[in-house]
Design a protein around this motif. Sequence first.
Motif, PDB file in Angstrom:
ATOM      1  N   GLU A   1     -14.256  -3.940  -3.218  1.00 10.37           N
ATOM      2  CA  GLU A   1     -13.934  -5.491  -2.501  1.00 10.37           C
ATOM      3  C   GLU A   1     -12.960  -6.425  -3.579  1.00 10.37           C
ATOM      4  O   GLU A   1     -12.803  -7.545  -2.948  1.00 10.37           O
ATOM      5  CB  GLU A   1     -15.298  -5.710  -1.991  1.00 10.37           C
ATOM      6  CG  GLU A   1     -16.734  -5.275  -1.879  1.00 10.37           C
ATOM      7  CD  GLU A   1     -17.915  -5.694  -2.159  1.00 10.37           C
ATOM      8  OE1 GLU A   1     -18.079  -6.426  -2.981  1.00 10.37           O
ATOM      9  OE2 GLU A   1     -19.283  -5.640  -1.162  1.00 10.37           O
ATOM     10  N   GLY A   2     -11.763  -5.382  -3.879  1.00  6.00           N
ATOM     11  CA  GLY A   2     -11.615  -6.630  -4.853  1.00  6.00           C
ATOM     12  C   GLY A   2      -9.929  -6.970  -3.706  1.00  6.00           C
ATOM     13  O   GLY A   2      -9.735  -8.019  -3.413  1.00  6.00           O
ATOM     14  N   TYR A   3      -9.512  -5.819  -3.491  1.00  5.17           N
ATOM     15  CA  TYR A   3      -8.632  -5.480  -2.921  1.00  5.17           C
ATOM     16  C   TYR A   3      -7.881  -4.524  -2.081  1.00  5.17           C
ATOM     17  O   TYR A   3      -8.616  -3.554  -2.311  1.00  5.17           O
ATOM     18  CB  TYR A   3      -7.108  -5.819  -3.621  1.00  5.17           C
ATOM     19  CG  TYR A   3      -7.403  -5.041  -5.247  1.00  5.17           C
ATOM     20  CD1 TYR A   3      -6.120  -4.366  -4.549  1.00  5.17           C
ATOM     21  CD2 TYR A   3      -7.478  -5.889  -6.291  1.00  5.17           C
ATOM     22  CE1 TYR A   3      -6.339  -2.963  -5.789  1.00  5.17           C
ATOM     23  CE2 TYR A   3      -7.318  -4.431  -7.358  1.00  5.17           C
ATOM     24  CZ  TYR A   3      -6.976  -3.737  -7.063  1.00  5.17           C
ATOM     25  OH  TYR A   3      -6.827  -2.845  -7.804  1.00  5.17           O
ATOM     26  N   SER A   4      -7.177  -4.653  -1.445  1.00  8.01           N
ATOM     27  CA  SER A   4      -7.253  -2.980   0.012  1.00  8.01           C
ATOM     28  C   SER A   4      -5.855  -2.294  -1.222  1.00  8.01           C
ATOM     29  O   SER A   4      -5.435  -2.150  -2.376  1.00  8.01           O
ATOM     30  CB  SER A   4      -5.911  -3.408   1.076  1.00  8.01           C
ATOM     31  OG  SER A   4      -5.389  -2.201   1.982  1.00  8.01           O
ATOM     32  N   ASN A   5      -6.047  -1.606  -1.279  1.00  6.21           N
ATOM     33  CA  ASN A   5      -5.979   0.040  -1.540  1.00  6.21           C
ATOM     34  C   ASN A   5      -5.418   1.082  -0.720  1.00  6.21           C
ATOM     35  O   ASN A   5      -5.402   0.706  -0.250  1.00  6.21           O
ATOM     36  CB  ASN A   5      -7.000   0.790  -2.865  1.00  6.21           C
ATOM     37  CG  ASN A   5      -7.549   0.174  -4.246  1.00  6.21           C
ATOM     38  OD1 ASN A   5      -6.163  -0.422  -5.013  1.00  6.21           O
ATOM     39  ND2 ASN A   5      -8.577   0.096  -4.596  1.00  6.21           N
ATOM     40  N   PRO A   6      -3.804   1.868  -1.261  1.00  4.08           N
ATOM     41  CA  PRO A   6      -3.335   2.315  -0.123  1.00  4.08           C
ATOM     42  C   PRO A   6      -4.070   3.718  -0.564  1.00  4.08           C
ATOM     43  O   PRO A   6      -4.647   4.336  -0.949  1.00  4.08           O
ATOM     44  CB  PRO A   6      -2.156   3.054  -0.724  1.00  4.08           C
ATOM     45  CG  PRO A   6      -1.657   2.621  -2.182  1.00  4.08           C
ATOM     46  CD  PRO A   6      -3.033   1.224  -2.360  1.00  4.08           C
ATOM     47  N   CYS A   7      -4.187   3.683   1.072  1.00  2.00           N
ATOM     48  CA  CYS A   7      -5.125   6.003   1.075  1.00  2.00           C
ATOM     49  C   CYS A   7      -4.507   5.941   2.358  1.00  2.00           C
ATOM     50  O   CYS A   7      -4.614   5.890   3.919  1.00  2.00           O
ATOM     51  CB  CYS A   7      -6.277   4.789   2.339  1.00  2.00           C
ATOM     52  SG  CYS A   7      -7.360   6.363   2.512  1.00  2.00           S
ATOM     53  N   PHE A   8      -3.732   7.190   2.260  1.00  2.00           N
ATOM     54  CA  PHE A   8      -2.567   7.957   3.159  1.00  2.00           C
ATOM     55  C   PHE A   8      -3.422   8.734   3.596  1.00  2.00           C
ATOM     56  O   PHE A   8      -3.902   9.744   3.055  1.00  2.00           O
ATOM     57  CB  PHE A   8      -1.121   8.495   2.516  1.00  2.00           C
ATOM     58  CG  PHE A   8      -0.897   7.029   2.873  1.00  2.00           C
ATOM     59  CD1 PHE A   8       0.008   6.662   3.665  1.00  2.00           C
ATOM     60  CD2 PHE A   8      -0.556   6.611   1.284  1.00  2.00           C
ATOM     61  CE1 PHE A   8       0.950   5.768   3.262  1.00  2.00           C
ATOM     62  CE2 PHE A   8       0.277   5.463   1.033  1.00  2.00           C
ATOM     63  CZ  PHE A   8       1.045   4.896   2.205  1.00  2.00           C
TER      64      PHE A   8
END
Length: 95
Positions: free
Chosen positions: A39-46
Motif C-alpha cells: 500500500e505504500g506506492y506503486s511498483n512496476p509489474c510488467f
Amino acid sequence: MIRRRTLLLSTVLLICLAPAVSMFWASWFAERHDCILHEGYSNPCFVNGKDWGDTLYSAFVMGWLMMLTLPLAATIALFFALKAAFTLIRRVLRR
C-alpha cells in the motif's frame, strides 16, 4: 415490490463486496506474476510487455474502502438471513 427490494439489496450487497474482490484479485495477480505489491506506492509489474503496477496498486488500495462497505454488507446479509428465518417459521406455523 418485494422482488424489486430483494434485487436492489442484492445489487447493493455486490457493490459492497467489490472492494474486497478488487483487493483479492490484485493480491492474486501480483503473486502469480511475482510482482511486489503493497500500500505504500506503486511498483512496476510488467506482464506481457504491459505495466500493471498502477492498476494493481489502485485495486489493492481499494481494500481500504471495505471499512465503509463491509458493515453495510453485513447488515444486508443479516437482513436476508432474518427474512429467510421468518419466512421458514411462517411456513412451518401455517402447516
